[in-house]
Design a protein around this motif. Structure first.
Motif, PDB file in Angstrom:
ATOM      1  N   ALA A 131      -3.586   3.390   2.294  1.00 56.96           N
ATOM      2  CA  ALA A 131      -1.999   3.595   1.997  1.00 56.96           C
ATOM      3  C   ALA A 131      -1.436   4.951   2.822  1.00 56.96           C
ATOM      4  O   ALA A 131      -0.496   4.548   3.429  1.00 56.96           O
ATOM      5  N   ALA A 163       1.584   2.349  -3.362  1.00 53.18           N
ATOM      6  CA  ALA A 163       0.844   2.604  -4.145  1.00 53.18           C
ATOM      7  C   ALA A 163      -0.343   3.867  -4.056  1.00 53.18           C
ATOM      8  O   ALA A 163      -1.145   3.895  -3.855  1.00 53.18           O
ATOM      9  N   VAL A 181      -4.304   3.994  -3.062  1.00 54.48           N
ATOM     10  CA  VAL A 181      -5.443   2.854  -2.759  1.00 54.48           C
ATOM     11  C   VAL A 181      -5.697   3.142  -1.253  1.00 54.48           C
ATOM     12  O   VAL A 181      -5.156   3.681  -0.294  1.00 54.48           O
ATOM     13  N   THR A 196       0.585  -1.130  -0.152  1.00 61.75           N
ATOM     14  CA  THR A 196      -0.012   0.011  -0.021  1.00 61.75           C
ATOM     15  C   THR A 196       0.828   1.078   0.017  1.00 61.75           C
ATOM     16  O   THR A 196       0.521   2.328  -0.611  1.00 61.75           O
ATOM     17  N   VAL A 236      -1.192  -4.624  -1.331  1.00 62.59           N
ATOM     18  CA  VAL A 236      -2.502  -4.329  -1.732  1.00 62.59           C
ATOM     19  C   VAL A 236      -3.611  -5.335  -1.959  1.00 62.59           C
ATOM     20  O   VAL A 236      -4.533  -5.104  -1.826  1.00 62.59           O
TER      21      VAL A 236
END
Length: 469
Positions: free
Chosen positions: A125, A109, A122, A106, A137
């Motif tokens: 995160a 991301a 995401v 995460t 993720v």
């Protein structure tokens, strides 16, 4: 999820905005965003474009006057190499959101649009980044790319981040997949674990996740191998202590080597190849120094435990491991020397004073990595503290290490004569016998018993192996 721009990111984007004015399809992503938000220095940039990656890369290359080349035709990735940074640019034809959902963790991301600082991430995160937690993720993350298993450990020790319990469970579930990536890809992650501030934590975490036995089964085999009374730990725990001690010696040689510290630091900084230096070889040498003990362990009738031949067999096994990881022949040879000779300095402890002949023999056996061998030997001694060990032996070993490092720092004197000269004087052809005599002459020269060509020839004539006319 869209977030307001963080001031740290806004500052980081300025040079990119200058180069990509008006490009609304370009995003700063992954480790670059993570490092900015963790207040870490930013040297490499990862960019994703929903447009043409090659065009974007060439635009940046022209803007900063730096070379550009393709990284991956399959993934449409390009790299621009600046003076003090690299920029990787990848295409995302299905959009930035889809790109983020395919990422490993995460905290990797998160994307920031270069044009205006708009931030996408995401779910969870930014919270994970704030809490310093690594979380996958998707549950399929490790199966999608098994190298992520090793990367998880590497990021944990490099960045000092915790790992979410559910991510630990997923890594343990998929641990067997870690053998799938090519050796050089495994090597890249393992190397950075070894180069981290606390590589022992990294190796123990590899073991906790079930990865150690997959990527370094020979190291895992050291667990629960009982040693003799000179040791207080099994072979694996002893090995990890040696690695910890070697790491400290590399980073702070002045605390152990006194006036010899500059010579030690210089020797360890010497390059082995284009990618590795001697210090990295010392870390590998520490990790692999007893690698053959499980296969050489013997219990004698008197109850003593020994490992005859483990140093020599260990050198061969270490070479095979490093070859599997696609290390250069120079790295393989260096580590083999460190493993094969890790006991040599300790054998000098009962002899008392260190003389020129002993220094010469040590240098010959460990050349050209003699000082690195001293470092591994001292780390090994520090980590050997069983009921039969004595503090006076440790103290003497420390003194020997300083004396040996100081002696090895002096350049070797030029040979007194060449092989063809000696062969002509003895009336024979050059060959192995002449080579052996030259080695004897070099030792006598180091010991100070001969000092010129005539004395060297006279000495050679007295040796039983010398050819007779």
């Amino acid at each position: 999820m869209t977030q307001p721009v963080d001031p740290r990111l806004a500052r980081a984007l300025i040079p990119l905005q200058d180069a990509f004015a008006g490009d609304g399809d370009l995003w700063l992503v992954g480790g670059a965003v993570r490092d900015v938000l963790l207040d870490r220095p930013l040297s490499d940039w990862d960019l994703v474009t929903t447009g043409d990656a090659e065009r974007t890369a060439r635009t940046y290359s022209k803007a900063i006057g730096a070379p550009v080349f393709p990284l991956s035709e399959r993934h449409g990735a390009w790299r621009v190499v600046g003076e003090d940074h690299e920029v990787d640019i990848t295409g995302a034809p299905d959009g930035i959101t889809a790109d983020l959902l395919r990422r490993d963790l995460t905290i990797n991301a998160i994307a920031v649009r270069v044009a205006d600082g708009e931030t996408l991430a995401v779910p969870g995160a930014l919270d994970d980044l704030e809490d310093r937690v690594l979380r996958v993720v998707a549950d399929s993350s490790f199966r999608d790319d098994p190298l992520r298993l090793l990367r998880l450990v590497r990021l944990s020790v490099e960045l000092d981040l915790a790992v979410a319990p559910e991510t630990v469970a997923l890594a343990q579930r998929d641990a067997a997949l870690a053998a799938e990536p090519a050796g050089e890809r495994q090597r890249a992650e393992l190397e950075r674990i070894l180069l981290s501030r606390d590589p022992v934590d990294g190796l123990r975490f590899l073991d906790q996740l079930g990865l150690l036995g997959v990527v370094l089964p020979e190291v895992k085999a050291l667990a629960a191998v009982e040693q003799n009374r000179y040791h207080h730990l099994d072979v694996l725990d002893h090995t990890l202590q040696v690695l910890d001690a070697a790491t400290d010696l590399i980073e702070q040689p002045e605390f152990a080597f006194d006036g010899a510290a500059p010579a030690v630091a210089t020797a360890l900084s010497e390059p082995l190849d284009a990618d590795c230096d001697v210090a990295l070889a010392v870390r590998w040498g520490a990790l692999l120094h007893d690698i053959a003990k499980p296969y050489t362990r013997v219990e004698f009738e008197n109850g003593h435990i020994g490992f005859p031949g483990h140093a020599q067999q260990g050198a061969e096994l270490a070479t095979a491991i490093l070859e599997r990881l696609r290390y250069s022949s120079a790295m393989q040879k260096c580590v083999a020397v460190l493993v094969r000779e890790h006991l040599r300095l300790g054998f000098l402890v009962p002899d008392g004073a260190l003389d020129a002949r002993a220094v010469h023999r040590y240098r010959v056996a460990t050349d050209p990595w003699a000082i690195a061998s001293v470092v591994v030997s001292l780390a090994d001694r520090w980590s050997t503290r069983g009921p039969r060990a004595r503090q006076r032996w440790i103290r003497r070993h420390e003194q020997l290490a300083i004396e040996m490092a100081q002696a090895l720092a002096f350049p070797v004197a030029a040979p007194l004569l060449r092989g063809d000269t000696l062969a002509e004087a003895l009336g024979c052809e050059p060959g192995p016998v002449i080579g052996a005599l030259l080695a004897q002459i070099a030792e006598e020269q180091a010991a100070g018993t001969i000092s010129n060509e005539a004395e060297a020839i006279a000495f050679a004539r007295t040796q039983p192996s010398a050819p007779t006319a």
